[in-house]
Motif scaffolding. Sequence first.
Motif, PDB file in Angstrom:
ATOM      1  N   SER A 174      19.110  24.075  22.094  1.00 34.70           N
ATOM      2  CA  SER A 174      19.793  23.575  23.276  1.00 34.70           C
ATOM      3  C   SER A 174      18.859  22.708  24.089  1.00 34.70           C
ATOM      4  O   SER A 174      17.630  22.798  23.968  1.00 34.70           O
ATOM      5  CB  SER A 174      20.279  24.767  24.128  1.00 34.70           C
ATOM      6  N   GLU A 175      19.433  21.861  24.933  1.00 32.85           N
ATOM      7  CA  GLU A 175      18.641  21.095  25.882  1.00 32.85           C
ATOM      8  C   GLU A 175      18.076  21.995  26.970  1.00 32.85           C
ATOM      9  O   GLU A 175      17.155  21.603  27.695  1.00 32.85           O
ATOM     10  CB  GLU A 175      19.502  19.997  26.522  1.00 32.85           C
ATOM     11  N   LEU A 176      18.650  23.187  27.114  1.00 29.93           N
ATOM     12  CA  LEU A 176      18.251  24.113  28.168  1.00 29.93           C
ATOM     13  C   LEU A 176      17.347  25.204  27.615  1.00 29.93           C
ATOM     14  O   LEU A 176      17.481  25.619  26.469  1.00 29.93           O
ATOM     15  CB  LEU A 176      19.491  24.750  28.806  1.00 29.93           C
ATOM     16  N   ARG A 177      16.463  25.682  28.440  1.00 28.92           N
ATOM     17  CA  ARG A 177      15.555  26.758  28.055  1.00 28.92           C
ATOM     18  C   ARG A 177      16.310  28.085  28.027  1.00 28.92           C
ATOM     19  O   ARG A 177      17.063  28.401  28.942  1.00 28.92           O
ATOM     20  CB  ARG A 177      14.399  26.838  29.060  1.00 28.92           C
ATOM     21  N   ILE A 178      16.118  28.859  26.976  1.00 26.84           N
ATOM     22  CA  ILE A 178      16.732  30.183  26.876  1.00 26.84           C
ATOM     23  C   ILE A 178      15.766  31.196  27.492  1.00 26.84           C
ATOM     24  O   ILE A 178      14.684  31.438  26.966  1.00 26.84           O
ATOM     25  CB  ILE A 178      17.042  30.554  25.410  1.00 26.84           C
ATOM     26  N   HIS A 179      16.185  31.788  28.612  1.00 26.68           N
ATOM     27  CA  HIS A 179      15.303  32.709  29.331  1.00 26.68           C
ATOM     28  C   HIS A 179      15.391  34.149  28.815  1.00 26.68           C
ATOM     29  O   HIS A 179      14.426  34.897  28.892  1.00 26.68           O
ATOM     30  CB  HIS A 179      15.644  32.707  30.824  1.00 26.68           C
ATOM     31  N   ARG A 180      16.570  34.562  28.346  1.00 30.72           N
ATOM     32  CA  ARG A 180      16.758  35.925  27.839  1.00 30.72           C
ATOM     33  C   ARG A 180      17.551  35.872  26.535  1.00 30.72           C
ATOM     34  O   ARG A 180      18.434  35.051  26.354  1.00 30.72           O
ATOM     35  CB  ARG A 180      17.555  36.770  28.835  1.00 30.72           C
ATOM     36  N   ARG A 181      17.232  36.807  25.648  1.00 34.01           N
ATOM     37  CA  ARG A 181      17.944  36.949  24.388  1.00 34.01           C
ATOM     38  C   ARG A 181      18.335  38.412  24.227  1.00 34.01           C
ATOM     39  O   ARG A 181      17.507  39.302  24.423  1.00 34.01           O
ATOM     40  CB  ARG A 181      17.065  36.515  23.210  1.00 34.01           C
ATOM     41  N   TYR A 182      19.589  38.654  23.854  1.00 35.47           N
ATOM     42  CA  TYR A 182      20.076  40.019  23.673  1.00 35.47           C
ATOM     43  C   TYR A 182      20.782  40.146  22.329  1.00 35.47           C
ATOM     44  O   TYR A 182      21.497  39.243  21.897  1.00 35.47           O
ATOM     45  CB  TYR A 182      21.052  40.407  24.789  1.00 35.47           C
ATOM     46  N   ASP A 183      20.577  41.291  21.688  1.00 33.49           N
ATOM     47  CA  ASP A 183      21.269  41.661  20.461  1.00 33.49           C
ATOM     48  C   ASP A 183      22.160  42.852  20.814  1.00 33.49           C
ATOM     49  O   ASP A 183      21.661  43.964  21.019  1.00 33.49           O
ATOM     50  CB  ASP A 183      20.265  42.024  19.372  1.00 33.49           C
ATOM     51  N   LEU A 184      23.476  42.632  20.913  1.00 36.09           N
ATOM     52  CA  LEU A 184      24.398  43.634  21.443  1.00 36.09           C
ATOM     53  C   LEU A 184      25.317  44.145  20.342  1.00 36.09           C
ATOM     54  O   LEU A 184      26.012  43.370  19.685  1.00 36.09           O
ATOM     55  CB  LEU A 184      25.225  43.034  22.586  1.00 36.09           C
ATOM     56  N   LYS A 185      25.330  45.478  20.157  1.00 31.70           N
ATOM     57  CA  LYS A 185      26.162  46.109  19.141  1.00 31.70           C
ATOM     58  C   LYS A 185      27.274  46.965  19.729  1.00 31.70           C
ATOM     59  O   LYS A 185      28.270  47.238  19.066  1.00 31.70           O
ATOM     60  CB  LYS A 185      25.304  46.981  18.221  1.00 31.70           C
ATOM     61  N   GLY A 186      27.086  47.464  20.941  1.00 26.74           N
ATOM     62  CA  GLY A 186      28.064  48.369  21.530  1.00 26.74           C
ATOM     63  C   GLY A 186      27.699  49.826  21.372  1.00 26.74           C
ATOM     64  O   GLY A 186      28.399  50.716  21.862  1.00 26.74           O
ATOM     65  N   SER A 187      26.603  50.124  20.692  1.00 27.86           N
ATOM     66  CA  SER A 187      26.124  51.504  20.556  1.00 27.86           C
ATOM     67  C   SER A 187      24.992  51.738  21.547  1.00 27.86           C
ATOM     68  O   SER A 187      24.467  50.795  22.142  1.00 27.86           O
ATOM     69  CB  SER A 187      25.653  51.757  19.122  1.00 27.86           C
ATOM     70  N   THR A 188      24.606  52.997  21.709  1.00 27.06           N
ATOM     71  CA  THR A 188      23.582  53.330  22.704  1.00 27.06           C
ATOM     72  C   THR A 188      22.373  54.042  22.114  1.00 27.06           C
ATOM     73  O   THR A 188      21.284  53.983  22.686  1.00 27.06           O
ATOM     74  CB  THR A 188      24.180  54.231  23.805  1.00 27.06           C
ATOM     75  N   ARG A 189      22.525  54.706  20.993  1.00 25.17           N
ATOM     76  CA  ARG A 189      21.422  55.482  20.428  1.00 25.17           C
ATOM     77  C   ARG A 189      20.300  54.556  19.965  1.00 25.17           C
ATOM     78  O   ARG A 189      20.451  53.760  19.033  1.00 25.17           O
ATOM     79  CB  ARG A 189      21.920  56.322  19.254  1.00 25.17           C
ATOM     80  N   GLY A 190      19.147  54.644  20.628  1.00 24.21           N
ATOM     81  CA  GLY A 190      17.994  53.828  20.277  1.00 24.21           C
ATOM     82  C   GLY A 190      18.136  52.359  20.635  1.00 24.21           C
ATOM     83  O   GLY A 190      17.314  51.543  20.207  1.00 24.21           O
ATOM     84  N   ARG A 191      19.138  52.006  21.437  1.00 22.67           N
ATOM     85  CA  ARG A 191      19.395  50.596  21.738  1.00 22.67           C
ATOM     86  C   ARG A 191      18.683  50.179  23.024  1.00 22.67           C
ATOM     87  O   ARG A 191      19.305  49.790  24.015  1.00 22.67           O
ATOM     88  CB  ARG A 191      20.895  50.346  21.843  1.00 22.67           C
ATOM     89  N   TYR A 192      17.371  50.303  23.006  1.00 25.14           N
ATOM     90  CA  TYR A 192      16.541  49.839  24.122  1.00 25.14           C
ATOM     91  C   TYR A 192      15.212  49.364  23.554  1.00 25.14           C
ATOM     92  O   TYR A 192      14.861  49.639  22.410  1.00 25.14           O
ATOM     93  CB  TYR A 192      16.319  50.946  25.151  1.00 25.14           C
ATOM     94  N   THR A 193      14.467  48.617  24.366  1.00 24.23           N
ATOM     95  CA  THR A 193      13.179  48.074  23.941  1.00 24.23           C
ATOM     96  C   THR A 193      12.081  48.651  24.824  1.00 24.23           C
ATOM     97  O   THR A 193      12.222  48.676  26.054  1.00 24.23           O
ATOM     98  CB  THR A 193      13.172  46.537  24.065  1.00 24.23           C
ATOM     99  N   ASP A 194      11.025  49.124  24.202  1.00 29.08           N
ATOM    100  CA  ASP A 194       9.882  49.636  24.949  1.00 29.08           C
ATOM    101  C   ASP A 194       9.310  48.524  25.816  1.00 29.08           C
ATOM    102  O   ASP A 194       8.978  47.440  25.323  1.00 29.08           O
ATOM    103  CB  ASP A 194       8.823  50.146  23.965  1.00 29.08           C
ATOM    104  N   LYS A 195       9.211  48.768  27.119  1.00 29.76           N
ATOM    105  CA  LYS A 195       8.767  47.720  28.046  1.00 29.76           C
ATOM    106  C   LYS A 195       7.376  47.204  27.719  1.00 29.76           C
ATOM    107  O   LYS A 195       7.062  46.039  27.962  1.00 29.76           O
ATOM    108  CB  LYS A 195       8.807  48.242  29.486  1.00 29.76           C
TER     109      LYS A 195
END
Length: 765
Positions: free
Chosen positions: A513-534
């Motif tokens: 894109s011509e624009l900078r991508i500031h955030r990227r997310y991979d979304l599945k709709g589940s919650t178990r283990g769906r986080y990233t260690d800060k």
Amino acid sequence: MTRLKNIFDEDSETNAEQLGPVSCINVEDVERLNEKAFSNGDFYVGDFKEILPHGRGKYTWSDGTVYDAPDGSIYEGQWRMNIRHGFGRKKYSNSDVYEGEWKEGLREGNGRYVWNNGNKYTGNWKGGKMHGRGVMEWVNGDQYNGCWLNGFRHGSGIYQYADGGYYFGTWSRGLMDGKGIFYPAGSKHPSLKKYCISLGHDNDHKSVLSQFSSVNLEKRMVKKPSVRRSLSERISVSGVLRSSGQMSHKTAENSRLSDSGREFIRRNSSGTFSLDSEAGRSEVQENTAVVYEREYMQGVMIKERIIRDYAELSQKDEEQTRCHGKETRKSSCVGFFKGKDSYHLMLNLQFGIRYSVGKITPVLRSGVQSSDFGDRARITMFFPRRGSQFTPPHKSIDFYWKDYCPMVFRNLREMFKLDAAEYMMSFGGYDSLKEISPGKSGSIFYLSHDDKFVIKTLKKSELKVLLKMLPKYYNHVKEYENTLITKFFGLHRITLPGRRKMRFMVMGNMFRSELRIHRRYDLKGSTRGRYTDKDKIRESSTLKDLDLSYEFSMDKSLRKILFHQNAVDCFFLKSQQIFDYSLLLGLHFRAPEQINGLLEPPNVMPGIESSPAGQGPTTEGEVLFSSKGLLLVAHEPRFVNTEPGPHIRGSALRAFSLGDKEVDVLVPGTGRLRVQLGVNMPAQANHKLSQDEADSAEVELFEVYDVVLYMGIIDILQEYNLEKKLDRAWKSVKFDPLSISVAEPELYAKRFINFLQQKVFPERP
């Protein structure tokens, strides 16, 4: 000297012998009033008085010497075809001076430009503008050392403040944009020499600025620390309270929002913002242990986290490196290919793709037949290093190349309106592929040099799934031009010495894109283990479901179209017994509207506009982003780029807010962009503050942002087979069955759709 030269010298009171081939007075845009060619080869264009040259004009001697008069600028240096070309020095009429390389009359290459106010730039130029690696020094003592693009700071760099503080981060079109680290004056920081080498040295490890002795990085960038600090170093992050407005309340009275080191946006007792040039200086106690991790959007600081000391930051980086190394070693694909092997693999990919496209393109188009999907729809070719009757010689190792269903993918590329020649050019030349960090699955990713295409390695099971579903996939993308499902452009296999086989697919890059991508997310709709260690989050990290702290609202019609197509795509995947896919979501944030007009001071940022005399760059910058946010306007094909791309989908979308008309989006500082499904979609992001965030040292300064969204459905090659059924049965005993990713295709599709509709893009009244 000829008699005509002497006559000319008498009028101009200048001896022609003083005008050597490298010393002349230059004028631009000579008005062509009269022309005169002399018998000895001299040529004159300009004003005459009677029969003699007189007034404004240009005289060219047969030996190449040129005299231009009279605007006061002086050029000494090399010429080619009466145009500045090579090394030269030009002093402009306003006393600006440029010394360095020229190309066809423009500053290009290495050079130094000194403005009449004392500001100085030393580095690379292209097309007359600062472009590449360079160092800018301001008279107030501030310095920037890093990357430039078309006259603006753009990319990675270091900004040193006059008081001795440093900011290591990224810029976009002249403004801080993205994450970075601020080191107050006197604090310990990384090696400037090593950081600068990573930014500005060529393949031979020679500095691009080597011929200018004044650029000594350590000597220039290291200054005596001062105890005078900007108030940004004292920003309080002890607590954040939710407010009814769009701005989060902070306990600190002031926060620093510009990288100039002098100007600050201050929140006063009335709750409004004011620009105060003196508020940013204050005597504080010496504290060398604290550094700040900050995030900016178009020059506005939106988030800050205190890191207690440099050792903590260094330890975090080392841990990230170790973890990344362990993950890489676990990957069977990555473990196979290191160093030269990886280089040869990239070359083999380029050769093979160009061969496949070049071989299939001349074949007469006859549509896709059922046989084009069969087991015999394969092309295998041996590529010896020395070349053969059918293949050219190359600099890699011998390899076998296999092309799957070439006629199908040729028709897919044509369906997606990709030009065969441009597709081949994306994979042309040596070193034109860039390796991306390996994924969690162990796959290797490569990016084409123009960022249009992503190449991903496949497991054998994934290859079989793709070949099995290819006929239905072909019909689906043919029927639904706005599909959110990944675009596939090729499927290949390389066999290397030792019978190592690597399978690849070529996809469109959703984030080009011509624009900078500031955030990227991979979304599945589940919650178990769906986080990233800060501690493992980097600027380029792809975050997960539980990391998403925003809800998005958009035009009613755009939202309706989005979820209609999402439902159609999920139904298709369910019919193919596919699950575990996800929505890849990219966010481009705009600076909050309240302070969009209060960005960097105009006397700090070097702009790209010409000086009043039209002679050189100016240090009078421009405000790149207006005070208005994103704006939907009626679609005008002649004003937007309508060329097809690897991620461009279908036609322009219709917006309810504009009477159901096709629309474009106006992005301040960038231009007019065509709105399509999953591409350039304007929305508003509402930040949700969790209790963990309120108690942490990280502060989100704003609650509502204008955003531009990029999205698509990826990872569609996981079939729900017997192995996955057993995996679900085992995990369902230990965890909540609704929280785990493994699920029957029908349940997975329903949960995926509901999650996006209710949690990510909730309907607004």
